[in-house]
Design a protein around this motif. Sequence first.
Motif, mmCIF file in Angstrom:
data_model
loop_
_atom_site.group_PDB
_atom_site.id
_atom_site.type_symbol
_atom_site.label_atom_id
_atom_site.label_comp_id
_atom_site.label_asym_id
_atom_site.label_seq_id
_atom_site.Cartn_x
_atom_site.Cartn_y
_atom_site.Cartn_z
ATOM 1 N N LYS A 1 0.828 -1.204 0.000
ATOM 2 C CA LYS A 1 0.000 0.000 0.000
ATOM 3 C C LYS A 1 0.868 1.262 0.000
ATOM 4 O O LYS A 1 0.546 2.250 -0.688
ATOM 5 N N THR A 2 1.938 1.239 0.767
ATOM 6 C CA THR A 2 2.837 2.402 0.808
ATOM 7 C C THR A 2 3.452 2.654 -0.565
ATOM 8 O O THR A 2 3.519 3.804 -1.024
ATOM 9 N N ALA A 3 3.895 1.578 -1.216
ATOM 10 C CA ALA A 3 4.520 1.729 -2.531
ATOM 11 C C ALA A 3 3.520 2.218 -3.575
ATOM 12 O O ALA A 3 3.866 3.047 -4.435
ATOM 13 N N LEU A 4 2.282 1.739 -3.501
ATOM 14 C CA LEU A 4 1.268 2.203 -4.449
ATOM 15 C C LEU A 4 1.034 3.707 -4.320
ATOM 16 O O LEU A 4 0.762 4.390 -5.309
ATOM 17 N N LEU A 5 1.142 4.223 -3.105
ATOM 18 C CA LEU A 5 0.834 5.636 -2.858
ATOM 19 C C LEU A 5 2.084 6.486 -2.644
ATOM 20 O O LEU A 5 1.974 7.635 -2.202
ATOM 21 N N HIS A 6 3.260 5.943 -2.950
ATOM 22 C CA HIS A 6 4.482 6.674 -2.602
ATOM 23 C C HIS A 6 4.576 8.021 -3.308
ATOM 24 O O HIS A 6 5.164 8.967 -2.791
#
Length: 505
Positions: free
Chosen positions: A358-363
Amino acid sequence: MMIYQRFLRDLIRNYIIGSGIAVVVVGGVIISTTLSISNTEMGRIFFIMTISLGVMMLAELLVFRRHMQPIRALLEQEAPDLAAIRDAYLQTHRFPALSVRRILGPHFLGLSIPAMTMASIGIAMGWLSLPAYYIGLAGIGAVLVASMHALLEFFTTAQAIRPVLIHIREVGQRLYGEDVSLDGRVIVSIQRKFQLSAFLIGTMPLFLFSLATQIRLISQSSDFTVDYWKWAGIILLLGVGFSSLGARMLARDIQQPIGDLYRAMKEVQSGDLQVRASDLYSDEFSRLVAGFNHMVKGLEARESMNNQLLQSYYSTLAAALDARDAYTAGHSTRVAQYSLLIGKAIALSEQDLDLLNKTALLHDIGKIGVRDNVLLKEGRLTDEEFEKIKLHPVLGESILKQIEPAEAMAPLLPGVRSHHERYDGKGYPDGLKGQEIPEFGRIIAVADAFDAMTSDRPYRKGMAVEKAMAILAEGKGTQWDPRYAQTFIDVFMSSHHVKTTSHVS
């Protein structure tokens, strides 16, 4: 106030019924049918009992008023404070146990001490022709009668408090939105309740019968009495032993399914929705276990649906961001995939892998706040324009902080803010160095750089994978975390069967 009056009325009614059964019926019948005395002496005994009952009631009333005070104070107020509501709720739950204390305390002592004292005086003055040891027998009988009364009082009071508990919870909800509860606190354990109840139920008739028979056998020869007690002693021991064993087995039979359900419930509370309670019971607990398992299955299905919706939500946000620039379409998804390669290789937990994804998708979500003429510029950025681009990690953190629930977004914030930090401390926005950089930020930095190097741009074509790998290898310990850079190189090369053109160390 009406609820208080109804509660008080129920308590008094139950007390009178319990006293009538235990004291008047049992105690009175034993006295009247076992003692061979004149009507005059019987009248004196009942006079002593009447005086003793008066002392008992006075002592018990004083204690009862003190026990009732928190409940009465709450029920008589229109807008009690939250602390008073909680105190009254706890006190109401304690009331059955307190009723036992009153029966075995002021009730028993207030009756037995005056009665035994006046009976002793009566025997000494010649008003009663009873043997002195009758007082000891009477004391034993009083203990038995008080125990029977306490048992009845406990269970009748447990029923009487229910309307009051419901009312107190409604008051807490109405005035403060507070769902008042014990939060798992145990006032009286099932083990103690069942063991003591079953033991008293099993042994009470034996002791009462033995005591009454002993009184009737007083006039018999001593040899006959000794033989009787040899026999009666064996019966009493067997009865007490069987009652104790039965009470223990009954308590365990009740505790085991409750314990199984409680352990399963704790697993559910910790987030494990795969757990199921063992359906090993053929009584009503079978229904309870089946209902629990059905509920957990429903929660699991709902959790799965929620996870799918959340994943779609994150993916949609990432896709919406990438759609601003045709040349970076799919960037966030690829960065998430590369990040997961590293996360799985270093054996992150399933929960951490989910958060990393999730963090990488929204980085790069902060790039929403960067103007198109800067973000989509085809040529080289000016220093001023690059400074604006460098704001996107902070903007991303700020955007995610505004999404509710805040606790769901909180684990994503460090990685979003720090994915452009450098291992040597020369990155942005905070200039963090080495292990100071959050782990997700160090992982995403590697994945982000690799995708940026291998993706096409309007002003250049993406470089070959082999060259990107060589750059990652050269930047270990300076731009990127050496462990995560090397892990990505190893895993990517292995999974894609890539051969680098330069030495990767």
